[in-house]
Design a protein around this motif. Sequence first.
Motif, mmCIF file in Angstrom:
data_model
loop_
_atom_site.group_PDB
_atom_site.id
_atom_site.type_symbol
_atom_site.label_atom_id
_atom_site.label_comp_id
_atom_site.label_asym_id
_atom_site.label_seq_id
_atom_site.Cartn_x
_atom_site.Cartn_y
_atom_site.Cartn_z
ATOM 1 N N MET A 1 98.287 -1.908 38.203
ATOM 2 C CA MET A 1 97.664 -0.583 38.107
ATOM 3 C C MET A 1 98.418 0.245 37.064
ATOM 4 S SD MET A 1 96.947 2.215 41.118
ATOM 5 C CE MET A 1 95.812 1.089 41.940
ATOM 6 N N SER A 2 97.727 0.978 36.219
ATOM 7 C CA SER A 2 98.337 1.765 35.155
ATOM 8 C C SER A 2 99.174 2.894 35.739
ATOM 9 C CB SER A 2 97.238 2.329 34.259
ATOM 10 O OG SER A 2 97.800 3.101 33.231
ATOM 11 N N GLN A 3 100.340 3.087 35.143
ATOM 12 C CA GLN A 3 101.233 4.128 35.601
ATOM 13 C C GLN A 3 101.721 4.976 34.420
ATOM 14 O OE1 GLN A 3 104.277 1.785 37.700
ATOM 15 N NE2 GLN A 3 103.574 2.721 39.609
ATOM 16 N N VAL A 4 102.210 6.155 34.749
ATOM 17 C CA VAL A 4 102.867 7.023 33.777
ATOM 18 C C VAL A 4 104.204 7.430 34.366
ATOM 19 C CG1 VAL A 4 100.728 7.926 32.779
ATOM 20 C CG2 VAL A 4 101.753 9.074 34.754
ATOM 21 N N ILE A 5 105.035 8.032 33.530
ATOM 22 C CA ILE A 5 106.324 8.511 34.011
ATOM 23 C C ILE A 5 106.307 10.037 33.961
ATOM 24 C CG2 ILE A 5 107.466 8.400 31.751
ATOM 25 C CD1 ILE A 5 109.990 7.447 33.321
ATOM 26 N N ILE A 6 106.659 10.646 35.076
ATOM 27 C CA ILE A 6 106.777 12.093 35.174
ATOM 28 C C ILE A 6 108.247 12.433 35.033
ATOM 29 C CG2 ILE A 6 106.164 14.135 36.518
ATOM 30 C CD1 ILE A 6 103.768 12.352 36.074
ATOM 31 N N TYR A 7 108.585 13.308 34.091
ATOM 32 C CA TYR A 7 110.007 13.612 33.886
ATOM 33 C C TYR A 7 110.191 15.106 33.645
ATOM 34 C CZ TYR A 7 109.090 13.992 28.861
ATOM 35 O OH TYR A 7 108.607 14.379 27.636
ATOM 36 N N GLN A 8 111.423 15.541 33.769
ATOM 37 C CA GLN A 8 111.769 16.939 33.539
ATOM 38 C C GLN A 8 112.404 17.057 32.157
ATOM 39 O OE1 GLN A 8 114.712 18.742 36.243
ATOM 40 N NE2 GLN A 8 113.229 20.386 36.597
ATOM 41 N N ASN A 9 111.806 17.868 31.296
ATOM 42 C CA ASN A 9 112.315 17.966 29.933
ATOM 43 C C ASN A 9 113.524 18.896 29.844
ATOM 44 O OD1 ASN A 9 111.319 20.600 29.900
ATOM 45 N ND2 ASN A 9 109.416 20.003 28.863
ATOM 46 N N ASN A 10 114.023 19.104 28.638
ATOM 47 C CA ASN A 10 115.236 19.909 28.440
ATOM 48 C C ASN A 10 115.065 21.358 28.882
ATOM 49 O OD1 ASN A 10 116.590 17.710 27.365
ATOM 50 N ND2 ASN A 10 116.014 18.198 25.243
ATOM 51 N N GLU A 11 113.833 21.843 28.861
ATOM 52 C CA GLU A 11 113.575 23.221 29.284
ATOM 53 C C GLU A 11 113.365 23.330 30.787
ATOM 54 O OE1 GLU A 11 111.850 21.850 26.566
ATOM 55 O OE2 GLU A 11 113.399 22.759 25.301
ATOM 56 N N GLY A 12 113.436 22.209 31.485
ATOM 57 C CA GLY A 12 113.259 22.220 32.935
ATOM 58 C C GLY A 12 111.825 22.114 33.392
ATOM 59 N N ALA A 13 110.892 21.969 32.444
ATOM 60 C CA ALA A 13 109.477 21.854 32.800
ATOM 61 C C ALA A 13 109.092 20.390 32.964
ATOM 62 C CB ALA A 13 108.614 22.495 31.721
ATOM 63 N N ALA A 14 108.064 20.177 33.758
ATOM 64 C CA ALA A 14 107.571 18.818 33.964
ATOM 65 C C ALA A 14 106.783 18.358 32.745
ATOM 66 C CB ALA A 14 106.708 18.753 35.207
ATOM 67 N N ALA A 15 106.883 17.084 32.426
ATOM 68 C CA ALA A 15 106.141 16.490 31.324
ATOM 69 C C ALA A 15 105.728 15.076 31.721
ATOM 70 C CB ALA A 15 106.984 16.472 30.056
ATOM 71 N N ILE A 16 104.787 14.534 30.993
ATOM 72 C CA ILE A 16 104.246 13.209 31.301
ATOM 73 C C ILE A 16 104.325 12.328 30.062
ATOM 74 C CG2 ILE A 16 102.211 11.917 32.039
ATOM 75 C CD1 ILE A 16 101.277 14.404 33.527
ATOM 76 N N MET A 17 104.755 11.079 30.250
ATOM 77 C CA MET A 17 104.726 10.095 29.175
ATOM 78 C C MET A 17 103.899 8.898 29.618
ATOM 79 S SD MET A 17 108.315 9.739 27.098
ATOM 80 C CE MET A 17 109.309 9.287 28.518
ATOM 81 N N SER A 18 103.031 8.445 28.730
ATOM 82 C CA SER A 18 102.229 7.256 29.000
ATOM 83 C C SER A 18 102.728 6.112 28.134
ATOM 84 C CB SER A 18 100.752 7.523 28.692
ATOM 85 O OG SER A 18 100.262 8.596 29.475
ATOM 86 N N PRO A 19 102.761 4.910 28.653
ATOM 87 C CA PRO A 19 103.253 3.768 27.862
ATOM 88 C C PRO A 19 102.258 3.364 26.787
ATOM 89 C CG PRO A 19 102.422 3.015 29.975
ATOM 90 C CD PRO A 19 102.387 4.509 30.025
ATOM 91 N N ALA A 20 102.776 2.884 25.683
ATOM 92 C CA ALA A 20 101.915 2.347 24.636
ATOM 93 C C ALA A 20 101.294 1.040 25.126
ATOM 94 C CB ALA A 20 102.740 2.104 23.376
ATOM 95 N N PRO A 21 100.194 0.613 24.517
ATOM 96 C CA PRO A 21 99.571 -0.655 24.930
ATOM 97 C C PRO A 21 100.589 -1.793 24.913
ATOM 98 C CG PRO A 21 98.152 0.508 23.393
ATOM 99 C CD PRO A 21 99.431 1.274 23.434
#
Length: 211
Positions: free
Chosen positions: A1-21
């Motif tokens: 199942m496709s997943q993404v990574i949820i992380y906290q950036n340098n400013e403390g805000a949430a961000a999302i990264m999706s993997p390349a194919p």
Amino acid sequence: MSQVIIYQNNEGAAAIMSPAPGLIASDLAAVLPEDARHFLMDVSALPSVGVAQMYVDFDLQTVMVKPPNLEAEKDRALSTARGIALEVRRQIATSASPERALSWVLKAVYGAVWQVNEAAANPLLASLSATAQAGFQLEADITGEDPVSVRDRSLEKAGLFFQANQLVEGMERLAEDRIPAAATIVELDTITAQLRALETQTLTKLAQIRS
């Protein structure tokens, strides 16, 4: 199942990264700072809103849609209502030239005097009534119509013009009175639905005027 990574950036805000194919989300952890808070999540579990509208709990590793801000929604709804009222007023104004709209008012006044005096003769209205009848006869002589029909149609058109303007006035006043007083999003949605219904009524009146 496709997943993404949820992380906290340098400013403390949430961000999302999706993997390349060809890659998996867990591989993305390697590019994050060592102490960056993060977790994996199935794409199907992500709310269908932008990350700015998400509330991310890194301790529980959960993502939820932020509840709407009532005051911000009130401001948005009021701005939208005023914009609609302005646009409909412009449409009403452009349904006839200013000169012709003024003539509708004059025709309505004189036509109403003639109609009232015709129903019950009044010495105080006799002179105005005679002027009205003569004026409508002038138009009828040119078009070949019956002056009474011209009068009655003028009264009907002026009435529709007045009603369309009053619907807009009522719509804007309702928005200005009720929106700031709304206590919940549900109540705000109800008011918005009423405003949309009034907009529809006004546009219907406008279509009748133009026809």
